[in-house]
Write a protein that holds these residues in place. Structure first.
Motif, mmCIF file in Angstrom:
data_model
loop_
_atom_site.group_PDB
_atom_site.id
_atom_site.type_symbol
_atom_site.label_atom_id
_atom_site.label_comp_id
_atom_site.label_asym_id
_atom_site.label_seq_id
_atom_site.Cartn_x
_atom_site.Cartn_y
_atom_site.Cartn_z
ATOM 1 N N GLY A 352 2.095 -15.598 2.298
ATOM 2 C CA GLY A 352 3.172 -15.684 1.320
ATOM 3 C C GLY A 352 4.530 -15.567 1.971
ATOM 4 O O GLY A 352 4.672 -15.406 3.178
ATOM 5 N N GLU A 385 -2.278 -18.037 0.453
ATOM 6 C CA GLU A 385 -2.066 -17.054 -0.608
ATOM 7 C C GLU A 385 -0.604 -17.066 -1.024
ATOM 8 O O GLU A 385 0.298 -17.223 -0.198
ATOM 9 C CB GLU A 385 -2.510 -15.657 -0.172
ATOM 10 N N CYS A 386 -0.384 -16.924 -2.299
ATOM 11 C CA CYS A 386 0.948 -16.812 -2.893
ATOM 12 C C CYS A 386 1.850 -17.965 -2.435
ATOM 13 O O CYS A 386 1.557 -19.123 -2.677
ATOM 14 C CB CYS A 386 1.556 -15.446 -2.567
ATOM 15 N N GLN A 420 5.461 -11.862 -12.565
ATOM 16 C CA GLN A 420 4.078 -11.389 -12.593
ATOM 17 C C GLN A 420 3.927 -10.244 -11.595
ATOM 18 O O GLN A 420 4.275 -10.397 -10.418
ATOM 19 C CB GLN A 420 3.112 -12.519 -12.234
ATOM 20 N N TYR A 423 -2.059 -5.289 -9.998
ATOM 21 C CA TYR A 423 -3.322 -5.511 -9.299
ATOM 22 C C TYR A 423 -4.220 -6.391 -10.160
ATOM 23 O O TYR A 423 -4.232 -6.284 -11.388
ATOM 24 C CB TYR A 423 -4.008 -4.181 -9.000
ATOM 25 N N ARG A 424 -4.957 -7.245 -9.488
ATOM 26 C CA ARG A 424 -5.842 -8.172 -10.178
ATOM 27 C C ARG A 424 -7.224 -8.145 -9.530
ATOM 28 O O ARG A 424 -7.352 -7.961 -8.313
ATOM 29 C CB ARG A 424 -5.291 -9.607 -10.124
ATOM 30 N N GLY A 443 -6.807 -7.989 -5.532
ATOM 31 C CA GLY A 443 -5.549 -8.449 -4.958
ATOM 32 C C GLY A 443 -4.367 -7.895 -5.724
ATOM 33 O O GLY A 443 -4.523 -7.199 -6.735
ATOM 34 N N HIS A 444 -3.171 -8.216 -5.232
ATOM 35 C CA HIS A 444 -1.950 -7.754 -5.889
ATOM 36 C C HIS A 444 -1.060 -8.953 -6.150
ATOM 37 O O HIS A 444 -0.803 -9.759 -5.259
ATOM 38 C CB HIS A 444 -1.214 -6.738 -5.021
ATOM 39 N N GLU A 445 -0.598 -9.070 -7.383
ATOM 40 C CA GLU A 445 0.246 -10.186 -7.806
ATOM 41 C C GLU A 445 1.688 -9.714 -7.923
ATOM 42 O O GLU A 445 1.979 -8.698 -8.563
ATOM 43 C CB GLU A 445 -0.256 -10.713 -9.154
ATOM 44 N N PHE A 446 2.608 -10.460 -7.272
ATOM 45 C CA PHE A 446 4.019 -10.067 -7.285
ATOM 46 C C PHE A 446 4.845 -11.322 -7.003
ATOM 47 O O PHE A 446 5.114 -11.667 -5.865
ATOM 48 C CB PHE A 446 4.270 -8.992 -6.227
ATOM 49 N N HIS A 447 5.205 -12.049 -8.066
ATOM 50 C CA HIS A 447 5.900 -13.317 -7.839
ATOM 51 C C HIS A 447 6.585 -13.777 -9.125
ATOM 52 O O HIS A 447 6.284 -13.319 -10.234
ATOM 53 C CB HIS A 447 4.922 -14.401 -7.365
ATOM 54 N N GLN A 450 5.569 -20.074 -10.791
ATOM 55 C CA GLN A 450 4.318 -20.376 -11.469
ATOM 56 C C GLN A 450 3.924 -21.828 -11.191
ATOM 57 O O GLN A 450 4.786 -22.681 -10.990
ATOM 58 C CB GLN A 450 4.460 -20.173 -12.983
#
Length: 465
Positions: A352, A385-386, A420, A423-424, A443-447, A450
């Motif tokens: 990312g 990723e990301c 967003q 944790y997912r 995982g961890h979502e931070f963005h 979209q």
């Protein structure tokens, strides 16, 4: 057993044994004729390996305090191993740049307790000092629980807390704030408080007096100083490579620490228990069904090209170390500089970062984009990723909503959308080079960006992914 305990007669311990509770010399209780043994004052320098910086909430000054202490220790000629609680990339990069060695993330939700303990005792015992920066507020974890929080990590690793509070626009009320947080974690060792955003000497005196009833020493007061503010953008602080004269700030941070913090009192807490490092976390947590490739083998391992530049900078050091532990070779590759893939590339890793800020430059990196398309056409594994996945899309919109063509391996376009965060959990539906069917991942979502479906076909050489 806690506090005082009593026995019917004086107790003497054989020379070859050790009493169950370290104690001062027993003292007679003249009222009852019994002896009392008092537990010894804990020697935190012997028990603990470094300390952890916590706060009531995000934005209180944890990173600033961590950077100040790291810079001051380096100026005193000490080596420092820094850690960051949680999945944050940016604070870790800043701490690693100042300490001169990679900052290690400690995230029990992503990595599990076995990895966390092994990583801390492996890397934490190789330096003179050890410093852990917490995450968000002291008790903030997964949802309303403390799972993954700074408090949980302090309990797991027996780390004393250094509590930093944003004291701007506060007076005597700060006592209730600090006392309330301490009451919720009274079983943890608290070594003191640092006040951030102090407006004047009078303000400092008022705050210090207000905290006296808590019994916690005030170990520093950082003044309001706009010049020391760290620049940030939509995903947090800027990486050190993008902060003007970041290394020149080391002296400023060290001077601020020496002036405003009681470094001499903090130093015994920060000093690590030197000795042989613990076993490598890669050995402690490696699966047993796939032994690593022998390093002594004459044949070189497969070469993995890892995108690494200002557009793709969110990469944990353990990712590369883990691949090399399993026998792979790794080499950096910059799509932003329009570099071709390294010769002999067997697989690609796209981490990312901030590709959305470099859309125009990436769109002109035709050699890199064609190399990606050719690698996909040859069937090479591509792990993205990301932000790395955005490079594989057909179109990427920048912050001004201007569209830029990307590799076109995946259909769709990416543009700014709702934030967003969290944790997912995901369940693998099929097999791939990184997951097995029905394997669960965290995982961890931070963005902000979209992906929206596109009606135009992807790159002609693209295959279903």
């Amino acid at each position: 057993m806690r506090g005082l305990w009593r026995c019917r007669k004086p107790v003497s311990w054989p020379a070859a044994t050790t009493p169950p509770i370290p104690c001062w010399p027993p003292r007679p209780n003249w009222r009852t004729g019994c002896w009392r043994r008092r537990p010894a004052k804990p020697d935190h320098r012997a028990r603990f390996l470094g300390l952890i910086i916590a706060a009531p909430r995000s934005g209180s000054g944890k990173t600033l305090l961590s950077l100040c202490l790291t810079a001051a220790l380096r100026q005193r000629g000490l080596t420092v191993q820094t850690f960051k609680v949680g999945p944050d990339y940016l604070d870790s990069q800043l701490l690693g740049a100042l300490s001169g060695r990679p900052c290690r993330n400690l995230d029990p939700l992503l990595c599990g307790e076995p990895w966390l303990r092994a990583a801390f005792h492996h890397w934490g015992r190789t330096t003179d000092a050890c410093l852990v920066e917490g995450v968000m507020g002291l008790y903030d974890g997964l949802g309303p629980s403390q799972e993954g929080s700074t408090a949980l990590l302090a309990r797991l690793l027996s780390l004393p807390l250094l509590f930093v509070v944003d004291a701007a626009r506060q007076g005597a009320s700060i006592r209730a704030l600090v006392a309330g947080f301490r009451e919720q974690a009274s079983e943890l060792p608290w070594c003191g408080v640092v006040l951030n955003g102090v407006g004047s000497l009078r303000h400092q005196q008022l705050l210090t007096a207000a905290l006296e009833p808590t019994g916690l020493p005030v170990l520093g007061c950082l003044p309001r100083c706009g010049a020391m503010a760290l620049p940030s953008r939509h995903l947090g602080l800027l990486p050190p490579a993008e902060i003007h004269h970041f290394q020149g700030r080391r002296q400023q941070l060290a001077d601020l620490a020496e002036r405003q913090l009681d470094v001499s009192r903090l130093l015994p807490r920060l000093q690590a228990s030197r000795g042989a490092p613990g076993p490598s976390p890669f050995l402690a947590t490696s699966p047993t069904d796939a032994p690593p490739r022998p390093r002594s083998s004459g044949a070189p391992g497969p070469l993995l090209a890892i995108a690494q530049d200002q557009a793709f900078c969110f990469l944990y050091p353990e990712q590369r170390e883990w691949l090399e532990h399993w026998g792979a070779r790794t080499q950096g590759w910059s799509p932003l500089a329009d570099q071709p893939l390294p010769e002999g590339t067997a697989a690609l890793v796209l981490p990312g970062g901030y590709p959305e800020l470099h859309g125009a430059t990436l769109a002109q990196a035709t050699r890199s984009l064609r190399a990606l398309q050719a690698a996909h056409g040859r069937g090479l594994p591509i792990y993205a990723e990301c932000g790395g996945m955005l490079l594989l899309l057909r179109t990427l919109h920048d912050p001004d909503n201007r569209p830029w063509p990307m590799a076109g391996i995946l259909p769709g376009a990416a543009c700014r959308g709702a934030f967003q965060l969290g944790y997912r959990r995901a369940l693998a539906c099929g097999s791939s080079p990184v997951v097995r069917p029905h394997e669960q991942m965290v995982g961890h979502e931070f963005h902000h960006w979209q992906v929206a479906p596109a009606h135009t076909p992807p790159h002609p050489g693209a295959k279903p992914t």
